[in-house]
Design an enzyme around this catalytic site. Structure first.
Site, PDB file in Angstrom:
ATOM      1  N   SER A 135       0.853  -1.189   0.000  1.00  0.00           N
ATOM      2  CA  SER A 135       0.000   0.000   0.000  1.00  0.00           C
ATOM      3  C   SER A 135       0.890   1.240   0.000  1.00  0.00           C
ATOM      4  O   SER A 135       2.080   1.158   0.332  1.00  0.00           O
ATOM      5  CB  SER A 135      -0.881   0.001   1.257  1.00  0.00           C
ATOM      6  OG  SER A 135      -1.511   1.244   1.460  1.00  0.00           O
TER       7      SER A 135
ATOM      8  N   TYR B 297      -2.545  -0.126  10.636  1.00  0.00           N
ATOM      9  CA  TYR B 297      -2.603  -0.540   9.234  1.00  0.00           C
ATOM     10  C   TYR B 297      -1.289  -0.212   8.536  1.00  0.00           C
ATOM     11  O   TYR B 297      -0.743  -1.028   7.781  1.00  0.00           O
ATOM     12  CB  TYR B 297      -3.768   0.159   8.530  1.00  0.00           C
ATOM     13  CG  TYR B 297      -3.930  -0.217   7.076  1.00  0.00           C
ATOM     14  CD1 TYR B 297      -4.600  -1.375   6.710  1.00  0.00           C
ATOM     15  CD2 TYR B 297      -3.418   0.595   6.061  1.00  0.00           C
ATOM     16  CE1 TYR B 297      -4.755  -1.728   5.374  1.00  0.00           C
ATOM     17  CE2 TYR B 297      -3.570   0.253   4.726  1.00  0.00           C
ATOM     18  CZ  TYR B 297      -4.237  -0.907   4.387  1.00  0.00           C
ATOM     19  OH  TYR B 297      -4.381  -1.248   3.059  1.00  0.00           O
TER      20      TYR B 297
END
Length: 254
Positions: free
Chosen positions: A145, A158
């Site tokens: 990501s 995250y």
């Protein structure tokens, strides 16, 4: 006609978390380039629906419902998949998000996040790599990501998981390249997916994101297909341990 460098005809590729969002788009892109895609998710209903949609397009797919965080289920399921034919590729896409201020972040959500986003990459990657090592060939793509590189408020855990995926990718490549494997990460920016539905619906956040991103917009999941095909094809035969950001330029700009 597909260039031979990007032709995936005859290759079997497992995609985890493939029933919707990024996983569904990547599965479609790989199938469009000739791959037999094995779709994975926990829910058989959503998995079967995705498979039916792809078959209606004339694509070759099969399904394997199992929990990617369960070591026994992973081992059993990968063995069953390989019994039907060797896996040439793997996309470790299964993931989740939970947003909360770091000082109030629930421990159970922290543990669930790491199990889903990191443990699964290790478990499925290891199980699939064993067969690839024996065959001296294989491609693995882990979904990282922009949060492998960046952070923003309320998603520190995250960010930690995706940083782990980026470095685990480097470690996998370091250990397994000598056996003929290519292991790389694909790092999406901000895409319109079910995982980001709340952010897409937030007019203030969307306005901020469009201003922050050089491309000036959210990404469409279909724009990830080409990068995945590249990393899983012969075109990437000497690409190893890398993280490819597909993010509209957000990690390149301040």
């Amino acid at each position: 006609m597909t260039s031979p460098l990007f032709d995936l005809t005859g290759r079997r590729i497992l995609v985890t978390g493939a029933s919707k969002g990024i996983g569904r788009a990547l599965a479609e892109g790989l199938a469009e380039h000739g791959a037999h895609v094995v779709l994975n998710a926990r829910s058989t209903d959503t998995l079967d629906a995705a498979a039916d949609e792809l078959r209606a397009q004339g694509r070759t797919v099969s399904t394997a419902a199992f929990d990617v965080t369960d070591a026994a289920a992973v081992a059993e399921s990968v063995a069953r998949i390989e019994a039907d034919g060797p896996l040439d590729g793997l996309v470790n896409n299964a993931g989740m998000q939970f947003r909360a201020p770091l000082e109030d972040y629930p421990l159970d959500k922290w543990e669930q996040l790491f199990a889903t986003n990191v443990r699964s990459v290790f478990l499925v990657g290891q199980a699939v790599a064993r067969g690839m090592i024996a065959r001296k060939r294989g491609r693995i793509v882990n979904i990282a990501s922009v949060q492998s590189e960046l952070a923003r408020p309320s998603i520190a855990p995250y960010t930690a998981t995706k940083g782990a995926v980026r470095n685990l990718t480097k470690g996998m490549a370091t250990d397994w390249a000598r056996h003929g494997l290519q292991v790389n990460a694909l790092a999406p920016g901000y895409f319109k997916t079910p995982l980001n539905a709340a952010l897409v619906a937030d007019a203030d956040f969307s306005a901020w994101l469009e201003k922050r991103t050089p491309a000036g917009r959210w990404g469409d999941v279909g724009e990830l297909k080409g990068a995945a095909v590249f990393l899983l094809s012969d075109a990437a035969s000497f690409v190893n341990g890398q993280t490819l950001y597909v993010d509209g330029g957000i990690t390149a700009s301040i």
